[in-house]
Motif scaffolding. Structure first.
Motif, mmCIF file in Angstrom:
data_model
loop_
_atom_site.group_PDB
_atom_site.id
_atom_site.type_symbol
_atom_site.label_atom_id
_atom_site.label_comp_id
_atom_site.label_asym_id
_atom_site.label_seq_id
_atom_site.Cartn_x
_atom_site.Cartn_y
_atom_site.Cartn_z
ATOM 1 N N ASP A 3 14.148 52.619 37.029
ATOM 2 C CA ASP A 3 14.062 52.784 38.494
ATOM 3 C C ASP A 3 15.441 53.472 39.099
ATOM 4 O O ASP A 3 15.530 54.250 39.789
ATOM 5 N N TRP A 4 16.644 52.821 38.139
ATOM 6 C CA TRP A 4 17.804 53.315 38.728
ATOM 7 C C TRP A 4 17.841 54.929 38.333
ATOM 8 O O TRP A 4 18.657 55.600 39.088
ATOM 9 N N SER A 5 17.546 55.247 37.053
ATOM 10 C CA SER A 5 17.736 56.687 36.812
ATOM 11 C C SER A 5 16.783 57.429 37.497
ATOM 12 O O SER A 5 17.195 58.442 37.821
ATOM 13 N N GLY A 6 15.651 56.863 37.935
ATOM 14 C CA GLY A 6 14.665 57.647 38.904
ATOM 15 C C GLY A 6 15.306 58.077 40.245
ATOM 16 O O GLY A 6 15.222 59.088 40.877
ATOM 17 N N VAL A 7 15.778 57.021 40.896
ATOM 18 C CA VAL A 7 16.648 57.102 42.030
ATOM 19 C C VAL A 7 17.959 58.204 41.901
ATOM 20 O O VAL A 7 18.243 58.927 42.933
ATOM 21 N N PHE A 8 18.387 58.072 41.041
ATOM 22 C CA PHE A 8 19.464 59.114 40.781
ATOM 23 C C PHE A 8 19.012 60.447 40.790
ATOM 24 O O PHE A 8 19.677 61.253 41.103
ATOM 25 N N SER A 9 18.117 60.562 39.887
ATOM 26 C CA SER A 9 17.368 61.892 39.582
ATOM 27 C C SER A 9 16.809 62.474 40.981
ATOM 28 O O SER A 9 16.911 63.564 41.277
ATOM 29 N N LEU A 10 16.208 61.589 41.643
ATOM 30 C CA LEU A 10 15.751 61.752 43.224
ATOM 31 C C LEU A 10 16.916 62.648 43.856
ATOM 32 O O LEU A 10 16.890 63.434 44.626
ATOM 33 N N GLY A 11 17.982 61.652 43.854
ATOM 34 C CA GLY A 11 19.172 62.271 44.702
ATOM 35 C C GLY A 11 19.743 63.674 44.252
ATOM 36 O O GLY A 11 20.161 64.515 45.004
ATOM 37 N N LEU A 12 19.639 63.716 43.085
ATOM 38 C CA LEU A 12 20.019 64.979 42.401
ATOM 39 C C LEU A 12 19.305 66.005 42.905
ATOM 40 O O LEU A 12 19.619 67.317 43.315
ATOM 41 N N ILE A 13 17.797 65.879 42.688
ATOM 42 C CA ILE A 13 16.970 66.753 43.006
ATOM 43 C C ILE A 13 16.967 67.316 44.460
ATOM 44 O O ILE A 13 17.185 68.522 44.889
ATOM 45 N N TRP A 14 16.910 66.354 45.240
ATOM 46 C CA TRP A 14 16.977 66.609 46.668
ATOM 47 C C TRP A 14 18.346 67.293 47.177
ATOM 48 O O TRP A 14 18.325 68.002 48.087
ATOM 49 N N GLY A 15 19.334 66.596 46.653
ATOM 50 C CA GLY A 15 20.685 67.145 46.905
ATOM 51 C C GLY A 15 20.794 68.517 46.658
ATOM 52 O O GLY A 15 21.593 69.510 47.230
ATOM 53 N N GLY A 16 20.233 69.137 45.357
ATOM 54 C CA GLY A 16 20.232 70.455 44.790
ATOM 55 C C GLY A 16 19.486 71.371 45.787
ATOM 56 O O GLY A 16 19.500 72.468 45.615
ATOM 57 N N THR A 17 18.624 70.774 46.364
ATOM 58 C CA THR A 17 17.690 71.707 47.252
ATOM 59 C C THR A 17 18.265 72.842 47.875
ATOM 60 O O THR A 17 17.616 73.791 47.989
ATOM 61 N N PHE A 18 19.395 72.283 48.641
ATOM 62 C CA PHE A 18 20.014 73.310 49.510
ATOM 63 C C PHE A 18 20.524 74.457 49.064
ATOM 64 O O PHE A 18 20.695 75.468 49.468
ATOM 65 N N MET A 19 21.092 73.972 47.867
ATOM 66 C CA MET A 19 21.525 75.150 46.944
ATOM 67 C C MET A 19 20.590 76.187 46.547
ATOM 68 O O MET A 19 20.580 77.592 46.681
ATOM 69 N N VAL A 20 19.333 75.660 46.067
ATOM 70 C CA VAL A 20 18.245 76.468 45.617
ATOM 71 C C VAL A 20 17.656 77.148 46.794
ATOM 72 O O VAL A 20 17.271 78.682 46.571
ATOM 73 N N VAL A 21 17.618 76.851 47.966
ATOM 74 C CA VAL A 21 17.217 77.596 49.069
ATOM 75 C C VAL A 21 18.019 78.582 49.358
ATOM 76 O O VAL A 21 17.802 79.741 49.762
ATOM 77 N N ALA A 22 19.354 78.459 49.292
ATOM 78 C CA ALA A 22 20.587 79.441 49.482
ATOM 79 C C ALA A 22 20.136 80.589 48.167
ATOM 80 O O ALA A 22 20.366 81.925 48.712
ATOM 81 N N MET A 23 19.830 80.183 47.210
ATOM 82 C CA MET A 23 19.606 81.105 46.170
ATOM 83 C C MET A 23 18.151 82.008 46.316
ATOM 84 O O MET A 23 18.449 83.180 46.311
ATOM 85 N N ALA A 24 17.228 81.633 47.046
ATOM 86 C CA ALA A 24 16.242 81.911 47.391
ATOM 87 C C ALA A 24 16.096 82.967 48.537
ATOM 88 O O ALA A 24 15.884 84.202 48.419
ATOM 89 N N LEU A 25 17.095 82.827 49.572
ATOM 90 C CA LEU A 25 17.347 83.612 50.454
ATOM 91 C C LEU A 25 18.252 84.780 50.006
ATOM 92 O O LEU A 25 18.075 85.871 50.997
ATOM 93 N N GLU A 26 18.751 84.933 48.751
ATOM 94 C CA GLU A 26 19.346 86.151 48.434
ATOM 95 C C GLU A 26 18.433 87.283 48.210
ATOM 96 O O GLU A 26 18.886 88.352 48.153
ATOM 97 N N GLY A 27 17.234 86.945 48.121
ATOM 98 C CA GLY A 27 16.120 87.791 47.977
ATOM 99 C C GLY A 27 14.823 87.896 48.703
ATOM 100 O O GLY A 27 13.960 89.103 48.969
#
Length: 300
Positions: free
Chosen positions: A9-33
């Motif tokens: 559970d602890w690894s899962g909640v850490f992974s979920l925070g990492l995924i959702w926290g990185g979403t905004f960076m990925v959106v910025a990359m997608a907006l490049e094209g």
């Protein structure tokens, strides 16, 4: 009744925070094209297709006809996918991804006053103090932009990101009041609602997307598969194993990871008021959830 959180559970909640926290960076990359409507549409459509496929493979039961349930699905779909995805994609054309991630930290604080009026969760004195402190942090975050309203697009983009957070908060209230339904089925159907709304808008405004280079194209695919589809399954697994209160630990991680990825990968500048706002919002969140956090972390 849920069990004590396990190492999984602890690894899962850490992974979920990492995924959702990185979403905004990925959106910025997608907006490049790609345009903002295309990014939002791809996210909802790919996520819906993935989750609907999972629903079919796992033979989960689709809901029958119920006006109350289907109205809830439509409203949640608008507030949790179509509108916030569009607002964030448009807003991130003009503001750093770290700003968008910081805006999301206010979601739990927005939920508390809404829950006071629209559910059976009263806003007591401690929660009110936490909400006030958190919203003061949000004002610190958008304050420089508010002072420049009418002087460019950036202030409106900042308001768009904060408005997306408000959409998520409202969606949370509607989800709590939604008639019983399998959470994975609900996620699939609400994403489908978002796709149905956004697809014709995308075709009329930005047209059918083509391959626009490796980085933005892979980013737009990843948006639909990882933070939208995969994260939904991870979220359901954590709630079933350790409970929804344990899942709130994700709220503390998302703004931090968004700032880390924004500065590290995208070389975004992080003004001092970002850190001040982060400290105020997270402190307000901790105060509002203090007893739940204490019991979860320390057992009393």
């Amino acid at each position: 009744m849920v069990n004590q959180p396990t190492s999984r559970d602890w690894s899962g909640v850490f992974s979920l925070g990492l995924i959702w926290g990185g979403t905004f960076m990925v959106v910025a990359m997608a907006l490049e094209g790609y345009g903002p409507i295309t990014v939002a549409t791809a996210r909802t459509t790919l996520g819906a297709v993935t989750l609907l496929g999972l629903v079919a493979v796992t033979k989960r039961r689709m809901p029958g006809f119920s006006a109350a349930l289907w109205w809830s699905i439509v409203i949640i779909g608008i507030l949790s996918s179509a509108l916030p995805f569009l607002l964030l994609s448009w807003g991130q054309q003009f503001v750093p991804s770290a700003f968008a991630g910081l805006s999301m930290a206010a979601i739990p604080l927005m939920v508390l006053p809404l829950a006071h009026f629209f559910s059976d969760e009263p806003l007591n004195a401690r929660r009110l103090v936490g909400v006030c402190l958190g919203f003061s942090g949000a004002l610190v975050l958008i304050g420089p932009g508010l002072a420049q309203i009418g002087q460019g697009t950036e202030p409106l983009a900042q308001l768009a990101c904060v408005s997306a957070a408000l959409c998520y908060a409202c969606a949370s209230i509607f989800t709590r009041r939604c008639p019983p339904i399998d959470p994975v089925v609900l996620a699939a159907l609400t994403l489908l609602v978002g796709a149905i709304i956004l697809l014709p808008i995308m075709l009329m405004t930005e047209g059918l997307p083509a391959w626009e280079g490796t980085r933005p194209s892979l980013a737009i695919i990843a948006l639909g598969l990882v933070p939208t589809a995969l994260a939904t399954l991870l979220r359901v697994s954590i709630i079933r194993s350790a409970g929804s209160v344990f899942l709130t630990l994700v709220n503390y991680q998302v703004p931090i990871w968004s700032m880390v990825f924004g500065a590290w990968i995208l070389s975004e500048a992080l003004p001092l008021w970002f850190f001040v706002a982060l400290a105020m919002i997270l402190t307000g969140l901790a105060i509002s959830q203090w007893f739940s956090l204490r019991k979860m972390l320390f057992g009393y």
